[in-house]
Design a protein around this motif. Structure first.
Motif, short mmCIF file in Angstrom:
data_model
loop_
_atom_site.label_atom_id
_atom_site.label_comp_id
_atom_site.label_asym_id
_atom_site.label_seq_id
_atom_site.Cartn_x
_atom_site.Cartn_y
_atom_site.Cartn_z
N GLY A 137 -5.90 3.65 -10.89
CA GLY A 137 -6.83 3.83 -9.95
C GLY A 137 -7.51 2.59 -9.44
O GLY A 137 -8.35 2.57 -8.72
N TYR A 138 -6.78 1.41 -9.87
CA TYR A 138 -7.59 0.12 -9.46
C TYR A 138 -7.10 -0.06 -8.05
O TYR A 138 -5.82 -0.10 -7.74
N PRO A 139 -7.84 -0.11 -7.11
CA PRO A 139 -7.59 -0.37 -5.60
C PRO A 139 -6.79 -1.61 -5.34
O PRO A 139 -5.96 -1.60 -4.61
N ASP A 140 -6.99 -2.52 -6.14
CA ASP A 140 -6.16 -3.72 -5.91
C ASP A 140 -4.76 -3.85 -6.42
O ASP A 140 -4.20 -4.99 -6.65
N CYS A 141 -4.21 -2.67 -6.68
CA CYS A 141 -3.12 -2.56 -7.39
C CYS A 141 -2.12 -2.00 -6.06
O CYS A 141 -1.00 -1.89 -6.32
N ARG A 142 -2.83 -1.55 -5.14
CA ARG A 142 -1.87 -0.82 -4.02
C ARG A 142 -1.32 -1.83 -2.97
O ARG A 142 -1.94 -2.76 -2.58
N ALA A 143 -0.17 -1.29 -2.37
CA ALA A 143 0.62 -1.99 -1.39
C ALA A 143 -0.49 -2.38 -0.27
O ALA A 143 -0.13 -3.35 0.40
N GLY A 144 -1.17 -1.55 0.34
CA GLY A 144 -2.06 -1.76 1.48
C GLY A 144 -2.99 -3.02 1.11
O GLY A 144 -3.06 -3.98 2.04
N PHE A 145 -3.38 -3.07 -0.15
CA PHE A 145 -4.20 -4.39 -0.34
C PHE A 145 -3.20 -5.52 -0.37
O PHE A 145 -3.70 -6.69 -0.06
N ILE A 146 -2.11 -5.49 -1.13
CA ILE A 146 -1.24 -6.68 -0.93
C ILE A 146 -0.66 -7.10 0.32
O ILE A 146 -0.95 -8.32 0.52
N LYS A 147 -0.49 -6.00 1.00
CA LYS A 147 -0.14 -6.47 2.78
C LYS A 147 -1.45 -7.27 3.14
O LYS A 147 -1.07 -8.29 4.03
N ALA A 148 -2.75 -6.75 3.15
CA ALA A 148 -3.87 -7.31 3.55
C ALA A 148 -4.02 -8.83 3.17
O ALA A 148 -4.44 -9.62 3.65
N GLN A 149 -3.82 -8.83 1.63
CA GLN A 149 -4.20 -10.09 0.89
C GLN A 149 -3.13 -11.14 1.63
O GLN A 149 -3.56 -12.37 1.57
N GLN A 150 -1.84 -10.87 1.49
CA GLN A 150 -0.91 -11.81 2.02
C GLN A 150 -1.39 -12.45 3.56
O GLN A 150 -1.16 -13.59 3.65
N ARG A 151 -1.64 -11.51 4.20
CA ARG A 151 -2.02 -11.85 5.67
C ARG A 151 -3.26 -12.67 5.63
O ARG A 151 -3.36 -13.85 6.23
N THR A 152 -4.21 -12.49 4.75
CA THR A 152 -5.52 -13.08 4.71
C THR A 152 -4.96 -14.57 4.33
O THR A 152 -5.75 -15.47 4.73
#
Ligand code: ZN
Length: 232
Positions: free
Chosen positions: A137-152
């Motif tokens: 349930g950790y939010p920063d393990c999800r694909a949406g986060f990774i995609k956003a982090q990569q862009r950031t």
């Protein structure tokens, strides 16, 4: 300059010393060769400094060109959780989205720091062992986060980062199967530390990390002994 580090390094692996990051390291080394892979381990005040020892041994085992251990001493001054504080029990309150082991913002911080070093080394790929399939349930393990982090990170540093997440959609059982195919099943079983109580290998067996790891391993091993599965 010939042989410059900026030409050689292809990937930085976030290496915790646990099962997921060990397999990530193996995948990066297989793709690029150990001489073109760097590993980074964060010491952020987690309960078990032993993790760092396992990370070091894994980096040595795979012969990576560089391994850096970075201290993030400030973490414990900003947030409280069961991984940073022995006084907080490892549990999940009824209705809570995550257990008390969640370390807020950890993957965002780790990936950013790994990215800063990766750019310095001329590497574009950053490997992380996160998964949204069997996760806590950790939010920063999800694909949406990774995609956003990569862009950031691309925007922040103007560098074509690629965050590589081999396990994003894999179950733990599938991850064990992959370890076996890579010829590192025993290494991952014995020489990694996933347990929240700091016990290497199969661990304490009771904490959420052990339950996930061990259930995945049992599922994989029982799939091997099922004759129907073998003939499929
Ligand atoms: Zn455990």
């Amino acid at each position: 300059m010939k042989g410059d580090a900026k030409e050689r390094c292809k990937a930085v692996v976030v290496l915790s010393g646990g099962q997921d990051s060990a397999i990530c390291l193996a995948l990066a080394v297989r793709k690029h060769g150990a001489g073109r892979v760097a590993a980074i381990t964060f010491n952020y005040g987690q309960r078990h400094a032993l993790e760092t020892k396992y990370a070091k041994a894994l980096a040595r085992h795979f012969g990576v060109a560089r391994h850096k251990i970075v201290r993030l001493d400030f973490y414990r001054h900003l947030t409280r959780n069961a991984l940073l504080d022995d006084g907080i029990p490892i549990a999940r309150a009824a209705g809570a989205p995550c257990p008390t082991t969640v370390v807020e913002g950890r993957n965002a911080l780790f990936l950013l720091a790994a990215g800063i070093w990766a750019k310095e080394l001329g590497a574009k790929e950053i490997y992380t062992g996160v998964s949204q399939t069997d996760y806590s349930g950790y939010p920063d393990c999800r694909a949406g986060f990774i995609k956003a982090q990569q862009r950031t990170m691309r925007l922040a540093m103007e560098w074509p980062f690629k965050i590589v997440t081999p396990f994003m959609n894999m179950t733990k059982a599938e991850e064990w199967a992959l370890a076996d195919r890579l010829g590192i099943l025993e290494l991952v079983k014995e020489q990694t530390l996933t347990c929240y109580n700091g016990i290497p290998g199969a661990g304490c067996g009771n904490c959420p990390a052990c339950k996930l790891r061990n259930a995945g391993l049992r599922a994989y091993e029982s799939s091997l002994s099922a004759p129907m599965a073998r003939t499929m």
